[in-house]
Design a protein around this motif. Structure first.
Motif, short mmCIF file in Angstrom:
data_model
loop_
_atom_site.label_atom_id
_atom_site.label_comp_id
_atom_site.label_asym_id
_atom_site.label_seq_id
_atom_site.Cartn_x
_atom_site.Cartn_y
_atom_site.Cartn_z
N LEU A 137 80.12 78.57 12.55
CA LEU A 137 79.75 77.59 13.57
C LEU A 137 80.87 77.48 14.61
CD1 LEU A 137 78.32 74.90 11.16
CD2 LEU A 137 76.99 76.43 12.64
N ALA A 138 80.50 77.01 15.80
CA ALA A 138 81.49 76.92 16.88
C ALA A 138 82.35 75.67 16.79
CB ALA A 138 80.77 76.96 18.24
N GLY A 139 81.86 74.63 16.14
CA GLY A 139 82.58 73.36 16.05
C GLY A 139 81.60 72.22 16.07
N GLY A 140 82.11 71.02 16.24
CA GLY A 140 81.22 69.87 16.26
C GLY A 140 81.94 68.60 16.66
N PHE A 141 81.24 67.49 16.55
CA PHE A 141 81.82 66.18 16.86
C PHE A 141 81.50 65.21 15.72
CE2 PHE A 141 82.40 67.96 20.95
CZ PHE A 141 83.40 67.22 21.55
N HIS A 142 82.53 64.50 15.32
CA HIS A 142 82.40 63.49 14.27
C HIS A 142 82.25 62.12 14.92
CE1 HIS A 142 84.42 60.79 11.11
NE2 HIS A 142 83.19 61.04 10.69
N TYR A 143 81.22 61.38 14.49
CA TYR A 143 80.94 60.03 15.00
C TYR A 143 81.13 59.03 13.87
CZ TYR A 143 78.86 61.94 19.28
OH TYR A 143 78.65 62.56 20.48
N PRO A 144 82.30 58.41 13.77
CA PRO A 144 82.57 57.51 12.63
C PRO A 144 81.74 56.23 12.65
CG PRO A 144 84.37 57.46 14.22
CD PRO A 144 83.48 58.57 14.64
N GLN A 145 81.13 55.88 13.78
CA GLN A 145 80.34 54.65 13.84
C GLN A 145 78.96 54.79 13.20
OE1 GLN A 145 81.32 54.78 18.04
NE2 GLN A 145 81.45 52.55 18.05
N ASP A 146 78.46 56.00 13.05
CA ASP A 146 77.14 56.20 12.45
C ASP A 146 77.15 55.70 11.00
OD1 ASP A 146 76.18 57.31 14.77
OD2 ASP A 146 75.99 59.35 13.96
N ALA A 147 76.03 55.12 10.59
CA ALA A 147 75.94 54.56 9.24
C ALA A 147 74.50 54.69 8.73
CB ALA A 147 76.38 53.10 9.24
N GLN A 148 74.27 54.14 7.55
CA GLN A 148 72.96 54.25 6.92
C GLN A 148 72.72 53.02 6.06
OE1 GLN A 148 72.46 57.51 4.12
NE2 GLN A 148 70.31 57.74 4.64
N VAL A 149 71.45 52.59 5.98
CA VAL A 149 71.02 51.57 5.03
C VAL A 149 69.79 52.09 4.30
CG1 VAL A 149 71.92 49.61 6.35
CG2 VAL A 149 69.55 50.39 6.71
N MET A 150 69.40 51.40 3.24
CA MET A 150 68.13 51.68 2.59
C MET A 150 67.11 50.76 3.26
SD MET A 150 65.46 51.56 0.62
CE MET A 150 64.55 52.53 -0.52
N PRO A 151 66.22 51.30 4.10
CA PRO A 151 65.43 50.45 5.00
C PRO A 151 64.48 49.48 4.30
CG PRO A 151 64.72 52.76 5.13
CD PRO A 151 65.98 52.74 4.34
N ALA A 152 63.81 49.91 3.24
CA ALA A 152 62.88 49.00 2.56
C ALA A 152 63.63 47.82 1.94
CB ALA A 152 62.08 49.76 1.50
N LEU A 153 64.79 48.10 1.33
CA LEU A 153 65.61 47.01 0.79
C LEU A 153 66.08 46.08 1.90
CD1 LEU A 153 67.92 48.75 -1.86
CD2 LEU A 153 66.11 47.08 -2.29
N ALA A 154 66.49 46.65 3.02
CA ALA A 154 66.96 45.83 4.14
C ALA A 154 65.86 44.89 4.62
CB ALA A 154 67.44 46.72 5.28
N ALA A 155 64.65 45.40 4.79
CA ALA A 155 63.54 44.55 5.24
C ALA A 155 63.27 43.44 4.24
CB ALA A 155 62.29 45.40 5.47
N ALA A 156 63.23 43.79 2.96
CA ALA A 156 62.93 42.80 1.93
C ALA A 156 63.98 41.70 1.89
CB ALA A 156 62.81 43.48 0.57
N HIS A 157 65.25 42.08 1.96
CA HIS A 157 66.31 41.07 1.86
C HIS A 157 66.43 40.22 3.12
CE1 HIS A 157 67.82 41.90 -2.10
NE2 HIS A 157 67.88 43.19 -1.85
N LEU A 158 66.11 40.78 4.28
CA LEU A 158 66.08 39.95 5.48
C LEU A 158 65.01 38.87 5.36
CD1 LEU A 158 66.52 42.68 8.24
CD2 LEU A 158 68.11 40.81 7.75
N LEU A 159 63.85 39.23 4.83
CA LEU A 159 62.79 38.25 4.67
C LEU A 159 63.14 37.20 3.62
CD1 LEU A 159 59.62 40.55 4.82
CD2 LEU A 159 60.42 38.94 6.56
N ARG A 160 63.91 37.61 2.60
CA ARG A 160 64.28 36.67 1.54
C ARG A 160 65.43 35.75 1.94
NH1 ARG A 160 64.42 41.33 -3.09
NH2 ARG A 160 62.15 41.56 -3.36
N SER A 161 66.09 36.07 3.03
CA SER A 161 67.31 35.36 3.41
C SER A 161 67.07 34.33 4.50
CB SER A 161 68.38 36.36 3.86
OG SER A 161 68.66 37.28 2.83
N GLY A 162 65.85 33.87 4.63
CA GLY A 162 65.52 32.93 5.70
C GLY A 162 65.72 31.48 5.36
N GLY A 163 66.33 31.19 4.24
CA GLY A 163 66.60 29.80 3.89
C GLY A 163 65.34 28.97 3.72
#
Length: 384
Positions: A137-163
């Motif tokens: 390969l010729a090279g590349g670029f590293h983006y340290p800000q990129d991240a990941q979540v488990m989307p179904a868990l995220a949706a469920a916990h956002l709904l559960r966290s509404g007080g």
């Protein structure tokens, strides 16, 4: 007090965008009814890889929205430790030749002016980040800000966290947006009855265009199909989200034809996720052997070690596509009380928190954290 059929706002859609809208509205003190004809994360969210990306976005309004969302995802991850599988693993964009590397360099320079961090990685250092990456390969670029979540868990916990201010009603398909004598929103009608509120948020994802029509307005949301391959669980073979430079062009393309570009990433649970394909075929879920063949070939070209790995399953999802590749976020002046939060295409998981925060600020007439003019829902109306 929140009753079964009356609240301050109704959110239609229990995917991650709808969940974020409900979460931030509840934090602002509003009572929220969330309606979905299926389960939590039963649509696009459940078929997503959970990417929180800045690496694939041109400087402009979507990137600004993504940067705000990254800050909010970090806050959410701190408040929901280990519940959403938040992983700030970074992204690696690679080029196969010098022309491609030069294009990535120009792209990263322009992104840097907008607040994105990117580090050029020469060819002889790529294996420091990804030991199993192919050679040559010729090279590349590293983006340290990129991240990941488990989307179904995220949706469920956002709904559960509404007080206690969020009440989901699943299996409730909205058949009509109820309006008053002056055309203002009064609530919605479902197959099981009516729900009343002065505001309705269209977070219906790929079906956002249909919900808009049920409110009497046009929003040209179209489904854009994609497939994902899921391998057997492995040791951490792929450390980052790794993709080829042509993925960026595919994201920005408006073509209806099948497009594929290799995107490979590991998960905390072990399986490797392999994408990405894009095509506009309506809501056709028919398995495309050509798309799967291209995905497998692209992944093994990047990571030859995957050639001997079993694919355990594959699934399809539909990205909610708008013609200018920007979501519709905010109040619809054509129907007072109707707000939209849809059309994020493949970036909805990454853009969800900022979208939810903007919607909540509109609902309480608060100060907006960014310019929202490019996301106006009525921008597709014909010019008189």
């Amino acid at each position: 007090m929140l009753t079964r059929n009356t609240s301050d706002v109704i959110v239609v859609g229990a995917g991650v965008v709808g969940a974020a809208c409900a979460y931030y509205a509840a934090r602002a003190g509003l009572t929220v009814t969330v309606l979905d004809r299926g389960p939590v994360a039963g649509g696009t969210t459940g078929a997503g890889e959970g990417n929180l990306l800045v690496s694939d976005k041109e400087p402009g309004p979507e990137l600004e929205l993504a940067l705000l969302s990254l800050e909010l995802w970090r806050e959410l991850a701190d408040g929901l430790p280990d519940r959403i599988e938040y992983e700030p693993k970074g992204g690696l964009v690679i080029a196969s030749d010098q022309a491609g590397l030069a294009a990535l360099r120009d792209f990263a320079t322009r992104q840097g002016g907008a607040g994105v961090t990117a580090h050029e990685i020469p060819a002889d250092r790529l294996h420091d980040l990804e030991p199993h990456l192919t050679s040559g390969l010729a090279g590349g670029f590293h983006y340290p800000q990129d991240a990941q979540v488990m989307p179904a868990l995220a949706a469920a916990h956002l709904l559960r966290s509404g007080g206690g201010r969020i009440r989901p009603h699943l299996g409730e398909e909205v058949t009509e947006v109820i309006t008053g004598a002056s055309g203002e929103v009064r609530g919605v009608r479902t197959v099981n009855g009516e729900f009343h509120a002065p505001y309705v948020v269209n977070a219906a994802g790929t079906w956002g265009g249909e919900l808009a029509r049920r409110a009497g307005v046009e929003l040209p949301v179209l489904p854009r199909r994609g497939f994902v391959l899921v391998t057997e669980p492995l040791p951490r073979v792929v450390r980052h989200k790794v993709y080829a430079a042509d993925y960026i062009a595919d994201v920005a393309s408006g073509s209806a034809a099948l497009q594929t570009s290799p995107v490979v990433e590991g998960t905390p649970a072990g399986p490797v996720l392999i994408g990405a394909s894009r095509e506009r075929v309506g809501f056709d879920r028919t398995l495309s052997t050509e798309a799967l063949r291209r995905l497998a070939a692209g992944a093994t070209a990047l990571f030859p070690v995957l050639a001997g790995v079993r694919v355990m399953r594959t699934y399809a999802g539909f990205r909610p596509y708008l013609p200018d590749h920007l979501p519709a976020i905010g109040p619809d002046p054509r129907v007072p009380g109707l707000l939209h939060a849809c059309g994020h295409e493949g970036a909805g998981i990454g853009l969800a928190p900022a979208t939810g925060l903007l919607i909540a600020r509109w609902l309480i007439h608060g100060q907006l954290p960014m310019n929202t003019e490019p996301f106006r829902p009525e921008r597709f109306d014909p010019v008189p």
